[in-house]
Motif scaffolding. Sequence first.
Motif, PDB file in Angstrom:
ATOM      1  N   GLU A   1       0.845  -1.197   0.000  1.00 40.94           N
ATOM      2  CA  GLU A   1       0.000   0.000   0.000  1.00 40.94           C
ATOM      3  C   GLU A   1       0.881   1.248   0.000  1.00 40.94           C
ATOM      4  O   GLU A   1       1.992   1.238   0.507  1.00 40.94           O
ATOM      5  CB  GLU A   1      -0.921   0.016   1.225  1.00 40.94           C
ATOM      6  N   GLU A   2       0.371   2.307  -0.612  1.00 41.12           N
ATOM      7  CA  GLU A   2       1.036   3.620  -0.608  1.00 41.12           C
ATOM      8  C   GLU A   2       2.466   3.542  -1.116  1.00 41.12           C
ATOM      9  O   GLU A   2       3.384   4.161  -0.584  1.00 41.12           O
ATOM     10  CB  GLU A   2       0.993   4.228   0.800  1.00 41.12           C
ATOM     11  N   GLY A   3       2.660   2.740  -2.157  1.00 41.94           N
ATOM     12  CA  GLY A   3       3.960   2.669  -2.797  1.00 41.94           C
ATOM     13  C   GLY A   3       4.991   1.808  -2.092  1.00 41.94           C
ATOM     14  O   GLY A   3       6.137   1.712  -2.550  1.00 41.94           O
ATOM     15  N   GLN A   4       4.610   1.175  -0.995  1.00 39.22           N
ATOM     16  CA  GLN A   4       5.529   0.327  -0.256  1.00 39.22           C
ATOM     17  C   GLN A   4       5.294  -1.148  -0.598  1.00 39.22           C
ATOM     18  O   GLN A   4       4.155  -1.566  -0.783  1.00 39.22           O
ATOM     19  CB  GLN A   4       5.351   0.531   1.253  1.00 39.22           C
ATOM     20  N   PRO A   5       6.354  -1.946  -0.697  1.00 36.96           N
ATOM     21  CA  PRO A   5       6.158  -3.363  -0.993  1.00 36.96           C
ATOM     22  C   PRO A   5       5.522  -4.098   0.174  1.00 36.96           C
ATOM     23  O   PRO A   5       5.677  -3.697   1.337  1.00 36.96           O
ATOM     24  CB  PRO A   5       7.578  -3.868  -1.255  1.00 36.96           C
ATOM     25  N   ALA A   6       4.788  -5.150  -0.135  1.00 36.12           N
ATOM     26  CA  ALA A   6       4.259  -6.010   0.919  1.00 36.12           C
ATOM     27  C   ALA A   6       5.414  -6.631   1.689  1.00 36.12           C
ATOM     28  O   ALA A   6       6.447  -6.986   1.111  1.00 36.12           O
ATOM     29  CB  ALA A   6       3.381  -7.099   0.306  1.00 36.12           C
ATOM     30  N   ASP A   7       5.244  -6.757   2.989  1.00 40.52           N
ATOM     31  CA  ASP A   7       6.311  -7.293   3.838  1.00 40.52           C
ATOM     32  C   ASP A   7       5.662  -8.111   4.942  1.00 40.52           C
ATOM     33  O   ASP A   7       5.211  -7.584   5.948  1.00 40.52           O
ATOM     34  CB  ASP A   7       7.125  -6.143   4.422  1.00 40.52           C
TER      35      ASP A   7
ATOM     36  N   VAL B   1       8.505 -12.718  -0.686  1.00 39.44           N
ATOM     37  CA  VAL B   1       9.536 -12.029  -1.466  1.00 39.44           C
ATOM     38  C   VAL B   1       8.824 -11.383  -2.642  1.00 39.44           C
ATOM     39  O   VAL B   1       8.168 -12.069  -3.429  1.00 39.44           O
ATOM     40  CB  VAL B   1      10.617 -13.009  -1.960  1.00 39.44           C
ATOM     41  N   THR B   2       8.917 -10.069  -2.764  1.00 36.66           N
ATOM     42  CA  THR B   2       8.168  -9.373  -3.801  1.00 36.66           C
ATOM     43  C   THR B   2       8.892  -9.430  -5.149  1.00 36.66           C
ATOM     44  O   THR B   2      10.118  -9.462  -5.225  1.00 36.66           O
ATOM     45  CB  THR B   2       7.913  -7.910  -3.429  1.00 36.66           C
ATOM     46  N   THR B   3       8.089  -9.424  -6.224  1.00 30.40           N
ATOM     47  CA  THR B   3       8.588  -9.304  -7.589  1.00 30.40           C
ATOM     48  C   THR B   3       7.702  -8.308  -8.323  1.00 30.40           C
ATOM     49  O   THR B   3       6.661  -7.892  -7.825  1.00 30.40           O
ATOM     50  CB  THR B   3       8.581 -10.669  -8.319  1.00 30.40           C
ATOM     51  N   ASP B   4       8.127  -7.908  -9.517  1.00 30.45           N
ATOM     52  CA  ASP B   4       7.392  -6.912 -10.285  1.00 30.45           C
ATOM     53  C   ASP B   4       6.362  -7.592 -11.198  1.00 30.45           C
ATOM     54  O   ASP B   4       6.484  -8.775 -11.536  1.00 30.45           O
ATOM     55  CB  ASP B   4       8.351  -6.086 -11.141  1.00 30.45           C
TER      56      ASP B   4
ATOM     57  N   GLY C   1       2.706  -2.318 -21.217  1.00 29.83           N
ATOM     58  CA  GLY C   1       3.985  -3.003 -21.131  1.00 29.83           C
ATOM     59  C   GLY C   1       4.907  -2.537 -20.032  1.00 29.83           C
ATOM     60  O   GLY C   1       6.011  -3.070 -19.885  1.00 29.83           O
ATOM     61  N   ALA C   2       4.495  -1.543 -19.264  1.00 33.24           N
ATOM     62  CA  ALA C   2       5.334  -1.076 -18.161  1.00 33.24           C
ATOM     63  C   ALA C   2       5.328  -2.103 -17.034  1.00 33.24           C
ATOM     64  O   ALA C   2       4.450  -2.966 -16.958  1.00 33.24           O
ATOM     65  CB  ALA C   2       4.837   0.265 -17.655  1.00 33.24           C
ATOM     66  N   MET C   3       6.313  -2.011 -16.162  1.00 34.99           N
ATOM     67  CA  MET C   3       6.397  -2.914 -15.021  1.00 34.99           C
ATOM     68  C   MET C   3       6.029  -2.165 -13.745  1.00 34.99           C
ATOM     69  O   MET C   3       6.484  -1.040 -13.514  1.00 34.99           O
ATOM     70  CB  MET C   3       7.799  -3.497 -14.895  1.00 34.99           C
ATOM     71  N   GLU C   4       5.202  -2.774 -12.946  1.00 33.64           N
ATOM     72  CA  GLU C   4       4.832  -2.223 -11.646  1.00 33.64           C
ATOM     73  C   GLU C   4       5.704  -2.872 -10.578  1.00 33.64           C
ATOM     74  O   GLU C   4       5.644  -4.088 -10.374  1.00 33.64           O
ATOM     75  CB  GLU C   4       3.366  -2.498 -11.348  1.00 33.64           C
TER      76      GLU C   4
END
Length: 281
Positions: free
Chosen positions: A133-139, A152-155, A161-164
């Motif tokens: 949330e709010e631009g932070q990766p899940a942890d 472990v997060t991935t894009d 075609g952009a990557m999030e």
Amino acid sequence: MLRHGLPTSLLILSLFVSGLDDPALAQEAAAVSQCQAIAQSLPSVTFARYSPDRSDASFRLAAAEDGVVRLTLLGHSTFHIETPGGISIATDYSGYHRPPRTPDVVTMNKAHSTHYTLTPGPEIKTVLHGWGEEGQPADHDVVVGDTYIRNVTTDIRSGYGAMEPDGNSIFIFEVAGLCIGHLGHLHHELDDSDYAEIGRLDVVMVPVDGGLTMGADSMGRVVNRLRSAIILPMHRPGPQVTRFLDMFGAGFDRRYSDSATITVSLRSLPSKPQIVVLQGM
């Protein structure tokens, strides 16, 4: 998550918790991942909705080595994981493929609506989103019953075609001495830092779909690098499963199962990597 560290090999740390007025929650308990190849710091984990036997003053995070875990392919990328301690987990849960009883834990990824739901139902006590949330990766570092769950997060690919960044999570379930990983909706090959965070995976659930996640060649390289004892294809049945199997040489065994369920224990792991195609794939 553990992100750096000293080698921990097969270290298992038992957690002892006693005198809980509210057994649903215990903050700041320390757990060591037995699966990570590298770990410099201990994570803080949250105990989520677990009620231990009141006749016992303590419980173990790591069950005996002969504990058996049941994994059932419910459909698409949803597996039902049943632990020796009776914890029920559903992966990439959308609400469509439901386990026979209400799961204690569900994990989700948002690349497609078939992998998540924003209304899982209040009866599910622990809901783990693979996105932040709010631009932070899940942890996530959560202990539920006899299971330690981390991610472990991935894009993921987004529009045009952009990557999030960090839109997907590889969820790792550490239970009964086993390291069990679900790759989610993996859209890119992993790098050395990803593999270090993941560590050892005895069992891995792999999306096989001819390119909706990644092409077969790329996914094959990930599987070869992880070198898990048991590889469970998921996501899309059909010719792409055969193509996936054909990519691996004599270093891998292959088995078609007449059941959607496989039982796994640390003692029963094959010495040679085995790709098991469960019923439904």
